[in-house]
Design a protein around this motif. Structure first.
Motif, short mmCIF file in Angstrom:
data_model
loop_
_atom_site.label_atom_id
_atom_site.label_comp_id
_atom_site.label_asym_id
_atom_site.label_seq_id
_atom_site.Cartn_x
_atom_site.Cartn_y
_atom_site.Cartn_z
N ALA A 40 0.85 -1.19 0.00
CA ALA A 40 0.00 0.00 0.00
C ALA A 40 0.88 1.25 0.00
O ALA A 40 2.04 1.21 0.41
N LYS A 41 0.33 2.36 -0.44
CA LYS A 41 1.10 3.59 -0.61
C LYS A 41 1.73 4.08 0.70
O LYS A 41 2.87 4.50 0.72
N PHE A 42 0.98 4.01 1.80
CA PHE A 42 1.49 4.53 3.08
C PHE A 42 1.72 3.43 4.10
O PHE A 42 1.56 3.63 5.30
N GLY A 43 2.12 2.26 3.64
CA GLY A 43 2.40 1.14 4.54
C GLY A 43 1.30 0.10 4.50
O GLY A 43 0.19 0.35 4.06
N GLY A 44 1.63 -1.07 4.94
CA GLY A 44 0.68 -2.18 4.88
C GLY A 44 0.64 -2.75 3.48
O GLY A 44 1.49 -2.46 2.63
N ALA A 45 -0.36 -3.57 3.23
CA ALA A 45 -0.49 -4.23 1.93
C ALA A 45 -1.95 -4.54 1.64
O ALA A 45 -2.77 -4.63 2.55
N PHE A 46 -2.24 -4.70 0.37
CA PHE A 46 -3.55 -5.16 -0.08
C PHE A 46 -3.38 -6.58 -0.59
O PHE A 46 -2.41 -6.88 -1.30
N ILE A 47 -4.31 -7.45 -0.23
CA ILE A 47 -4.27 -8.85 -0.64
C ILE A 47 -5.57 -9.16 -1.38
O ILE A 47 -6.65 -8.72 -0.97
N GLN A 77 -11.78 -15.60 -11.05
CA GLN A 77 -10.65 -16.44 -10.67
C GLN A 77 -9.34 -15.77 -11.04
O GLN A 77 -9.32 -14.82 -11.81
N CYS A 78 -8.26 -16.28 -10.48
CA CYS A 78 -6.89 -15.82 -10.77
C CYS A 78 -6.72 -14.31 -10.57
O CYS A 78 -6.17 -13.63 -11.44
N PRO A 79 -7.14 -13.75 -9.43
CA PRO A 79 -6.98 -12.30 -9.25
C PRO A 79 -5.52 -11.91 -9.02
O PRO A 79 -4.74 -12.66 -8.45
N SER A 80 -5.21 -10.71 -9.46
CA SER A 80 -3.90 -10.13 -9.24
C SER A 80 -4.09 -8.65 -8.94
O SER A 80 -4.92 -7.99 -9.56
N VAL A 81 -3.35 -8.12 -7.97
CA VAL A 81 -3.52 -6.74 -7.55
C VAL A 81 -2.21 -5.98 -7.67
O VAL A 81 -1.13 -6.54 -7.48
N ALA A 82 -2.32 -4.71 -8.03
CA ALA A 82 -1.18 -3.78 -8.05
C ALA A 82 -1.67 -2.46 -7.48
O ALA A 82 -2.85 -2.14 -7.54
N VAL A 83 -0.75 -1.69 -6.91
CA VAL A 83 -1.07 -0.37 -6.37
C VAL A 83 -0.36 0.66 -7.23
O VAL A 83 0.85 0.60 -7.43
N GLY A 84 -1.14 1.61 -7.76
CA GLY A 84 -0.59 2.67 -8.59
C GLY A 84 0.09 3.74 -7.75
O GLY A 84 -0.03 3.75 -6.52
N PRO A 85 0.79 4.68 -8.39
CA PRO A 85 1.50 5.75 -7.66
C PRO A 85 0.55 6.64 -6.86
O PRO A 85 0.97 7.26 -5.89
N GLY A 87 -1.89 5.41 -5.17
CA GLY A 87 -2.35 4.58 -4.06
C GLY A 87 -3.59 3.77 -4.37
O GLY A 87 -4.03 2.97 -3.55
N ASN A 88 -4.19 3.95 -5.55
CA ASN A 88 -5.38 3.19 -5.92
C ASN A 88 -5.03 1.76 -6.33
O ASN A 88 -3.91 1.49 -6.76
N LEU A 89 -6.01 0.87 -6.20
CA LEU A 89 -5.80 -0.54 -6.53
C LEU A 89 -6.19 -0.81 -7.98
O LEU A 89 -7.22 -0.33 -8.45
N HIS A 90 -5.37 -1.58 -8.64
CA HIS A 90 -5.64 -2.05 -9.99
C HIS A 90 -5.76 -3.57 -9.87
O HIS A 90 -4.79 -4.24 -9.54
N LEU A 91 -6.96 -4.06 -10.10
CA LEU A 91 -7.25 -5.47 -9.90
C LEU A 91 -7.62 -6.12 -11.23
O LEU A 91 -8.49 -5.61 -11.95
#
Length: 108
Positions: A40-47, A77-85, A87-91
């Motif tokens: 995540a942008k300010f610490g932690g993580a998204f799963i 099925q088969c989800p994948s996550v990324a965090v953009g600059p 801080g938003n999630l791209h799933l």
């Protein structure tokens, strides 16, 4: 941390201050399907992961290890996550053989 999705009623997926209830059967947890994680942008993580019932889930985990509540994104099925600059999630995930994309807005 709040995550917003315009496809969900009222636009709000979940707030990290809500309580998380996981049933004893384990039906709410990742089963047989490996999770995807992004910092995540300010610490932690998204799963994100696919639950045994076929629903794609997302959850925030704080840098202190505290779990936020889990939220249903969609069937798939088969989800994948990324965090953009920003801080938003791209799933990305597959649903019915078609690749799907969701932009989930995060407000810190």
């Amino acid at each position: 941390v709040n995550i917003y999705n315009p496809d969900i009623t009222n636009g709000m997926l979940f707030s990290a201050s809500e309580n998380l209830v996981i049933d004893g059967s384990g039906a709410s947890g990742p089963q047989r399907f490996p999770p995807s994680m992004a910092a995540a942008k300010f610490g932690g993580a998204f799963i994100t992961w696919r639950r045994a019932d076929g629903m794609v889930m997302v959850k925030y985990v704080g840098s202190d290890g505290q779990l936020g509540p889990e939220a249903v994104v969609s069937g798939g099925q088969c989800p994948s996550v990324a965090v953009g600059p920003d801080g938003n999630l791209h799933l990305a995930y597959r649903n019915g053989g078609v690749m799907q994309y969701r932009l989930l807005t995060v407000r810190y």
